[in-house]
Motif scaffolding. Structure first.
Motif, short mmCIF file in Angstrom:
data_model
loop_
_atom_site.label_atom_id
_atom_site.label_comp_id
_atom_site.label_asym_id
_atom_site.label_seq_id
_atom_site.Cartn_x
_atom_site.Cartn_y
_atom_site.Cartn_z
N GLY A 9 0.81 -1.21 0.00
CA GLY A 9 0.00 0.00 0.00
C GLY A 9 0.84 1.26 0.00
O GLY A 9 0.51 2.24 -0.67
N LYS A 10 1.95 1.24 0.73
CA LYS A 10 2.83 2.40 0.77
C LYS A 10 3.51 2.63 -0.58
O LYS A 10 3.65 3.78 -1.02
CB LYS A 10 3.87 2.23 1.87
N LEU A 11 3.90 1.55 -1.24
CA LEU A 11 4.50 1.69 -2.57
C LEU A 11 3.46 2.13 -3.60
O LEU A 11 3.75 2.92 -4.50
CB LEU A 11 5.15 0.37 -3.01
N LEU A 12 2.24 1.61 -3.46
CA LEU A 12 1.16 2.03 -4.36
C LEU A 12 0.92 3.53 -4.20
O LEU A 12 0.81 4.26 -5.19
CB LEU A 12 -0.10 1.24 -4.04
N ALA A 13 0.84 3.99 -2.96
CA ALA A 13 0.62 5.42 -2.71
C ALA A 13 1.78 6.25 -3.24
O ALA A 13 1.56 7.32 -3.84
CB ALA A 13 0.44 5.65 -1.21
N PHE A 14 3.01 5.79 -3.04
CA PHE A 14 4.18 6.53 -3.53
C PHE A 14 4.13 6.68 -5.05
O PHE A 14 4.33 7.77 -5.59
CB PHE A 14 5.46 5.80 -3.12
N ASN A 15 3.86 5.57 -5.74
CA ASN A 15 3.83 5.63 -7.21
C ASN A 15 2.64 6.44 -7.72
O ASN A 15 2.74 7.12 -8.74
CB ASN A 15 3.79 4.21 -7.77
N LEU A 16 1.53 6.40 -7.02
CA LEU A 16 0.38 7.21 -7.41
C LEU A 16 0.67 8.70 -7.23
O LEU A 16 0.28 9.53 -8.06
CB LEU A 16 -0.86 6.81 -6.60
N GLU A 17 1.37 9.03 -6.15
CA GLU A 17 1.72 10.43 -5.93
C GLU A 17 2.62 10.94 -7.05
O GLU A 17 2.41 12.04 -7.58
CB GLU A 17 2.42 10.59 -4.57
N CYS A 18 3.60 10.13 -7.45
CA CYS A 18 4.48 10.51 -8.56
C CYS A 18 3.67 10.64 -9.86
O CYS A 18 3.92 11.54 -10.67
CB CYS A 18 5.59 9.48 -8.74
N THR A 19 2.72 9.73 -10.03
CA THR A 19 1.90 9.74 -11.25
C THR A 19 1.02 10.98 -11.32
O THR A 19 0.90 11.63 -12.37
CB THR A 19 1.02 8.48 -11.32
N VAL A 20 0.39 11.31 -10.20
CA VAL A 20 -0.49 12.47 -10.17
C VAL A 20 0.29 13.76 -10.48
O VAL A 20 -0.19 14.62 -11.23
CB VAL A 20 -1.18 12.58 -8.80
N LYS A 21 1.49 13.86 -9.97
CA LYS A 21 2.32 15.04 -10.26
C LYS A 21 2.63 15.11 -11.75
O LYS A 21 2.56 16.19 -12.35
CB LYS A 21 3.62 14.97 -9.45
N ALA A 22 2.97 13.97 -12.34
CA ALA A 22 3.26 13.95 -13.77
C ALA A 22 2.01 14.29 -14.60
O ALA A 22 2.09 14.99 -15.61
CB ALA A 22 3.79 12.57 -14.19
N MET A 23 0.86 13.79 -14.17
CA MET A 23 -0.38 14.09 -14.88
C MET A 23 -0.72 15.57 -14.80
O MET A 23 -1.12 16.19 -15.79
CB MET A 23 -1.52 13.26 -14.29
N ASP A 24 -0.57 16.15 -13.62
CA ASP A 24 -0.90 17.56 -13.45
C ASP A 24 0.01 18.45 -14.29
O ASP A 24 -0.42 19.48 -14.82
CB ASP A 24 -0.79 17.95 -11.98
N GLN A 25 1.26 18.03 -14.43
CA GLN A 25 2.20 18.81 -15.24
C GLN A 25 1.87 18.72 -16.73
O GLN A 25 2.18 19.62 -17.50
CB GLN A 25 3.63 18.33 -15.00
N SER A 26 1.23 17.60 -17.14
CA SER A 26 0.94 17.42 -18.56
C SER A 26 -0.31 18.17 -19.00
O SER A 26 -0.53 18.34 -20.19
CB SER A 26 0.78 15.93 -18.87
N PHE A 27 -1.14 18.57 -18.02
CA PHE A 27 -2.37 19.28 -18.38
C PHE A 27 -2.10 20.76 -18.64
O PHE A 27 -1.22 21.36 -18.05
CB PHE A 27 -3.43 19.13 -17.29
#
Length: 434
Positions: free
Chosen positions: A416-434
């Motif tokens: 769960g901690k790794l899932l949350a870590f990777n999701l946080e990185c993903t969300v940052k990348a998604m927000d930057q692409s918008f």
């Protein structure tokens, strides 16, 4: 995934989109995962899906009631006998966790939330629909926030021939493939003889999941084979039946593999495999987080899949030691837990799997080298006398099995901690692409 898939419907009827909005801000990995699911699922939903969510909401209490009645009828008396908890209390608790945590009645029994200690951690369970309908896809599409490589491995996950080719390219041990049968035509891969090899065979669809449409042919000698349902056929008849069926789906013909002699008695005549979960960690490496050993209930079944009635056992990640076994993938959990195989009487508890260090090394190597653009993978590994052998791969591994067999929610554990870590990185990348 279709808006009308079982996981989408479960999501809509659970009310998760509204329930998760009121979760306390406790800075836990589990809460971050739930909120990330809510945000990304809503953002990706089109008009049709949002309409479905709203339309399903008034029906949620009725559906919860129906499910509670059905699954309490299935499990209630057994749980009352095991725990002393009355039927009416079990029903009340099912409504409470559905309302507070979007966990519907089947999972009250699958996750053993009738246990008061487990129910205290109900918010930490990751629902199947969260990862299946949204989070796995988001992680995959954005490569966990890392640069997206030009070549993706995703197409080689569902297609078994592509998977085999990719594994061979990276020297990952896999099962041989004798033939491919597709659209009435037979193509030789690892077999150069006429007709079929005179050995036991395992036939499965080129594309498919959960062991559906898999068949075993045992070689009897003198060119005769016996199918797992008892039908006898010659080699020519086997090929003719495959050619006919291949107009609907393509098939792989492989040798029937046999488990390592130290665990062959657990296999019950069917190849038993280990499901190992691995995930990209904070250092960009790939880490095994959980493992489950799966075995068939009886010899008539040709696959060990948990959702096809198989028995699953937790594996200690550090030692390879087995815990107790259970079934219950679809919410029928009254059978409880057993230290011995309930059909054969063979000891399960405290058995140690052979080649355990090699299994973990194989998983890490395969993830890092052949499938590094996948954040999370569920690996299916067979233990043979020759060593571990990669059987299959799942880009969207089921967490129901892991959480039931581990008797613990994953939300705040290492996965769960790794899932949350990777999701946080993903969300940052998604927000930057918008």
């Amino acid at each position: 995934m279709s808006a009308w898939s079982i996981d989408r419907i479960t999501q809509a009827l659970s009310g998760a989109m509204w329930t998760f909005s009121s979760l306390p801000d406790d800075n836990s990995a589990a809460t971050f995962v739930h909120r990330c699911f809510r945000r990304e699922s809503w953002r990706d939903a089109g008009f049709r899906e949002r309409t479905l969510m709203y339309a399903a909401l008034p029906f949620a209490p009725f559906v919860t009631l129906v499910l509670a009645i059905a699954f309490t009828a299935l499990n209630g008396q057994a749980i009352k006998k095991q725990t002393g908890k009355r039927i009416i209390r079990q029903v009340r608790e099912q409504f409470e966790i559905a309302l507070r945590y979007a966990i519907l009645p089947p999972w009250y029994y699958i996750f053993e939330l009738h246990d008061d200690d487990k129910r205290q951690r109900a918010s930490e369970y990751i629902n199947r629909f969260e990862v299946k309908t949204c989070l796995y896809r988001v992680l995959r599409d954005y490569n966990g926030g890392l640069p997206i490589p030009a070549e993706r491995s995703t197409s080689c996950i569902k297609d078994k021939l592509c998977f085999l080719s990719r594994c061979r390219r990276f020297s990952i041990a896999t099962a041989p493939v004798f033939l491919i049968v597709s659209k009435g035509e037979i193509k030789s891969i690892d077999w150069r003889g006429s007709l079929l090899p005179e050995t036991d065979l395992f036939v499965k669809p080129l594309q498919g999941e959960n062991g559906k449409n898999a068949v075993r042919w045992d070689y009897l000698g003198s060119g005769q084979y016996r199918r797992n349902d008892g039908k006898h056929a010659t080699a020519q008849e086997v090929l003719e039946s495959l050619c006919k069926a291949s107009w609907r789906r393509s098939f792989l013909v492989q040798p029937r593999l046999v488990n390592h002699r130290e665990v062959a008695d657990l296999a019950n005549g069917t190849l038993a495999t280990v499901r190992v979960m691995s995930c990209r960690n904070e250092r960009g490496e790939f880490e095994a987080t959980n493992a489950v050993f799966r075995m068939a209930q009886n010899e008539a079944v040709v696959v060990d899949n948990f959702h096809r009635g198989g028995i699953a056992v937790n594996v200690d990640l550090h030692t390879g030691e087995l815990g107790s076994g259970t079934c219950g993938a679809w919410g029928s959990t009254g059978g409880g837990w057993y230290e011995r195989h309930y059909k054969t009487g063979v000891q399960i508890l405290h058995r140690k799997l052979p080649y355990w260090a090699e299994v973990l090394d194989l998983v890490r190597y395969a993830h890092e080298n052949a499938f590094s653009d996948q954040v999370v993978i569920g690996w299916d590994v067979a233990l043979l006398d020759s060593g571990p052998c990669m059987i299959g791969i799942n880009k969207a591994p089921d967490l129901d099995m892991i959480q039931r067999i581990g008797r613990c929610p994953l939300g705040n554990e290492r996965f769960g901690k790794l899932l949350a870590f990777n999701l946080e990185c993903t969300v940052k990348a998604m927000d930057q692409s918008f």
